[in-house]
Design an enzyme around this catalytic site. Structure first.
Site, PDB file in Angstrom:
ATOM      1  N   ASP A   1     -13.567  32.878  27.921  1.00 56.67           N
ATOM      2  CA  ASP A   1     -12.155  33.201  27.733  1.00 56.67           C
ATOM      3  C   ASP A   1     -12.234  33.130  25.672  1.00 56.67           C
ATOM      4  O   ASP A   1     -13.241  33.497  25.453  1.00 56.67           O
ATOM      5  CB  ASP A   1     -11.734  31.409  26.829  1.00 56.67           C
ATOM      6  CG  ASP A   1     -10.781  31.227  27.459  1.00 56.67           C
ATOM      7  OD1 ASP A   1      -9.308  32.161  26.754  1.00 56.67           O
ATOM      8  OD2 ASP A   1     -10.702  30.041  26.653  1.00 56.67           O
TER       9      ASP A   1
ATOM     10  N   GLY B   1      -8.628  37.345  23.396  1.00 61.62           N
ATOM     11  CA  GLY B   1      -7.263  37.459  22.933  1.00 61.62           C
ATOM     12  C   GLY B   1      -7.587  36.992  21.712  1.00 61.62           C
ATOM     13  O   GLY B   1      -6.917  38.278  20.246  1.00 61.62           O
TER      14      GLY B   1
ATOM     15  N   TRP C   1      -9.419  36.912  19.811  1.00 59.80           N
ATOM     16  CA  TRP C   1     -10.614  37.971  19.292  1.00 59.80           C
ATOM     17  C   TRP C   1     -10.492  38.783  18.399  1.00 59.80           C
ATOM     18  O   TRP C   1     -10.653  39.040  17.136  1.00 59.80           O
ATOM     19  CB  TRP C   1     -11.476  37.635  19.562  1.00 59.80           C
ATOM     20  CG  TRP C   1     -13.131  38.785  19.332  1.00 59.80           C
ATOM     21  CD1 TRP C   1     -14.295  38.359  18.998  1.00 59.80           C
ATOM     22  CD2 TRP C   1     -13.428  40.183  18.952  1.00 59.80           C
ATOM     23  NE1 TRP C   1     -14.622  39.443  18.147  1.00 59.80           N
ATOM     24  CE2 TRP C   1     -14.084  40.804  18.177  1.00 59.80           C
ATOM     25  CE3 TRP C   1     -12.280  41.870  19.650  1.00 59.80           C
ATOM     26  CZ2 TRP C   1     -14.485  42.233  17.669  1.00 59.80           C
ATOM     27  CZ3 TRP C   1     -12.427  42.615  19.121  1.00 59.80           C
ATOM     28  CH2 TRP C   1     -14.017  42.733  19.089  1.00 59.80           C
TER      29      TRP C   1
ATOM     30  N   ASN D   1      -3.452  34.437  35.732  1.00 60.30           N
ATOM     31  CA  ASN D   1      -3.395  35.376  34.508  1.00 60.30           C
ATOM     32  C   ASN D   1      -1.996  35.748  34.729  1.00 60.30           C
ATOM     33  O   ASN D   1      -2.154  37.281  34.127  1.00 60.30           O
ATOM     34  CB  ASN D   1      -4.570  35.503  34.491  1.00 60.30           C
ATOM     35  CG  ASN D   1      -5.606  34.615  33.567  1.00 60.30           C
ATOM     36  OD1 ASN D   1      -7.314  35.062  34.021  1.00 60.30           O
ATOM     37  ND2 ASN D   1      -5.229  34.024  32.641  1.00 60.30           N
TER      38      ASN D   1
HETATM   39  C1  IPE Z   1      -9.423  30.902  32.314  1.00 62.19           C
HETATM   40  O1  IPE Z   1      -9.030  31.127  30.979  1.00 62.19           O
HETATM   41  C2  IPE Z   1      -9.289  31.927  32.988  1.00 62.19           C
HETATM   42  C3  IPE Z   1     -10.017  33.051  33.186  1.00 62.19           C
HETATM   43  C4  IPE Z   1     -11.077  33.521  32.217  1.00 62.19           C
HETATM   44  C5  IPE Z   1      -9.953  33.667  33.793  1.00 62.19           C
HETATM   45  P1  IPE Z   1      -6.997  30.934  30.263  1.00 62.19           P
HETATM   46  O2  IPE Z   1      -7.311  30.978  29.302  1.00 62.19           O
HETATM   47  O3  IPE Z   1      -5.936  31.697  31.447  1.00 62.19           O
HETATM   48  O4  IPE Z   1      -6.935  29.825  30.630  1.00 62.19           O
HETATM   49  P2  IPE Z   1      -6.025  28.749  29.631  1.00 62.19           P
HETATM   50  O5  IPE Z   1      -4.692  29.506  29.750  1.00 62.19           O
HETATM   51  O6  IPE Z   1      -6.285  28.206  27.787  1.00 62.19           O
HETATM   52  O7  IPE Z   1      -5.959  26.971  30.721  1.00 62.19           O
HETATM   53  C1  IPE Z   2     -10.838  35.765  28.296  1.00 56.01           C
HETATM   54  O1  IPE Z   2      -9.361  35.907  27.570  1.00 56.01           O
HETATM   55  C2  IPE Z   2      -9.986  36.803  29.416  1.00 56.01           C
HETATM   56  C3  IPE Z   2      -9.188  36.439  30.731  1.00 56.01           C
HETATM   57  C4  IPE Z   2      -8.043  35.481  30.250  1.00 56.01           C
HETATM   58  C5  IPE Z   2      -8.726  37.208  31.415  1.00 56.01           C
HETATM   59  P1  IPE Z   2      -8.035  35.157  27.168  1.00 56.01           P
HETATM   60  O2  IPE Z   2      -7.451  36.291  27.190  1.00 56.01           O
HETATM   61  O3  IPE Z   2      -7.787  33.893  27.383  1.00 56.01           O
HETATM   62  O4  IPE Z   2      -8.079  35.163  25.494  1.00 56.01           O
HETATM   63  P2  IPE Z   2      -7.219  33.746  24.003  1.00 56.01           P
HETATM   64  O5  IPE Z   2      -8.104  32.593  25.025  1.00 56.01           O
HETATM   65  O6  IPE Z   2      -6.043  34.723  24.697  1.00 56.01           O
HETATM   66  O7  IPE Z   2      -7.696  33.985  23.375  1.00 56.01           O
HETATM   67 MG    MG Z   3      -7.284  32.002  26.764  1.00 59.22          MG
END
Ligand code: IPE
Ligand code: IPE
Ligand code: MG
Length: 246
Positions: free
Chosen positions: A24, A27, A29, A72
């Site tokens: 996680d 985005g 980053w 997702n």
């Molecule tokens: C959890 O991260 C799912 C994955 C890392 C694949 P998310 O970014 O989707 O989770 P929430 O929305 O913050 O709970």
């Molecule tokens: C995790 O990073 C990757 C996936 C859930 C696919 P995020 O995309 O959730 O990154 P943030 O949480 O928005 O920073």
């Molecule tokens: Mg996330």
């Protein structure tokens, strides 16, 4: 952690046998750097390669990562497309190198909903994996913990109706219907990115996992950070409901 520990020595060394990571913070980053979110996913994929190699080298037996959840799909189509492309590249690379590195890899999740191309790659990696023993990387893709439990219940009910199994189900019997059948439960669950929640990850399997949270965003996650998580794990007292010194 510089020493290589052979698989099987974990109990003595206190190394977690199975590490699970919620990838996680990709985005955020990217946003911090004024880049599109997709750039964060690309760097995050590199971090995964690095951490998986490190886990294998130090003697961790299983690494399970949460790469794409059933929730997702609700993200912007462009972002979903990029993530799927990165996963495709990763699977292709895995197919090309698994035999050389003798790595097992398994995709956990609802594969039926993926593209035909991805489905084929998943089948191929599963087939190669059957030939090896040793380090196993599990990629949770289109994975949801609740969906996994519901699917397991459906599959059990179907087997029961077909007379393939006798009535009466215990925990181990139920676990054999989950995507994770045959994989021991995670000892250590790591969530980078600052959030302190499971987000529908391994709900059944994490019953007694030790949780480690860090604000470090996944693309910045380093082997030193993993060492820190392992060191903290080693200082934990896992009681499983018992009393330590009665
Ligand atoms: C959890 O991260 C799912 C994955 C890392 C694949 P998310 O970014 O989707 O989770 P929430 O929305 O913050 O709970
Ligand atoms: C995790 O990073 C990757 C996936 C859930 C696919 P995020 O995309 O959730 O990154 P943030 O949480 O928005 O920073
Ligand atoms: Mg996330």
């Amino acid at each position: 952690m510089a020493n290589t520990i052979k698989a099987g020595e974990q109990e003595r060394s206190g190394l977690p046998r199975h590490i699970a990571i919620i990838l996680d913070g990709n985005g955020r980053w990217a946003k911090k750097r004024g880049l599109p979110r997709t750039a964060g996913h690309a760097v995050g994929a590199e971090t995964f390669r690095k951490i998986a190699t490190y886990c294998k080298n130090i003697g961790v037996e299983y690494l399970t990562v949460y790469a794409f959840s059933t929730e997702n799909w609700k993200r912007p189509p462009e972002e979903v497309k990029t993530i799927m492309k990165l996963l495709k590249n990763y699977l292709q690379e895995a197919i090309d190198t698994m035999e050389k590195d003798k790595i097992k890899m398994k995709v956990l999740g609802d594969v039926d909903e993926l593209s035909d191309e991805l489905k084929e790659m998943v089948a191929h990696t599963n087939e190669i994996s059957q030939r090896y023993e040793g380090f196993q990387a599990n990629i949770c893709l289109n994975y949801g913990g609740r969906a996994e439990i519901v699917k397991a219940a459906e599959r059990y009910a179907a087997d029961l109706a077909a007379g393939k199994v006798q009535p009466g189900l215990d925990e181990a019997g139920f676990a054999s219907y989950l995507y994770s059948a045959g994989i021991p439960d995670p000892d250590l669950l790591i969530r980078p990115g600052g959030e302190k929640r499971l987000s529908n990850f391994l709900l059944w399997q994490c019953a007694y996992s030790e949780f480690y949270y860090t604000d470090v965003l996944w693309p910045d996650f380093s082997t030193a950070e993993l060492d820190k998580a392992i060191a903290e794990f080693q200082s934990r007292d896992r009681r499983y409901g018992k009393v330590k010194n009665p």
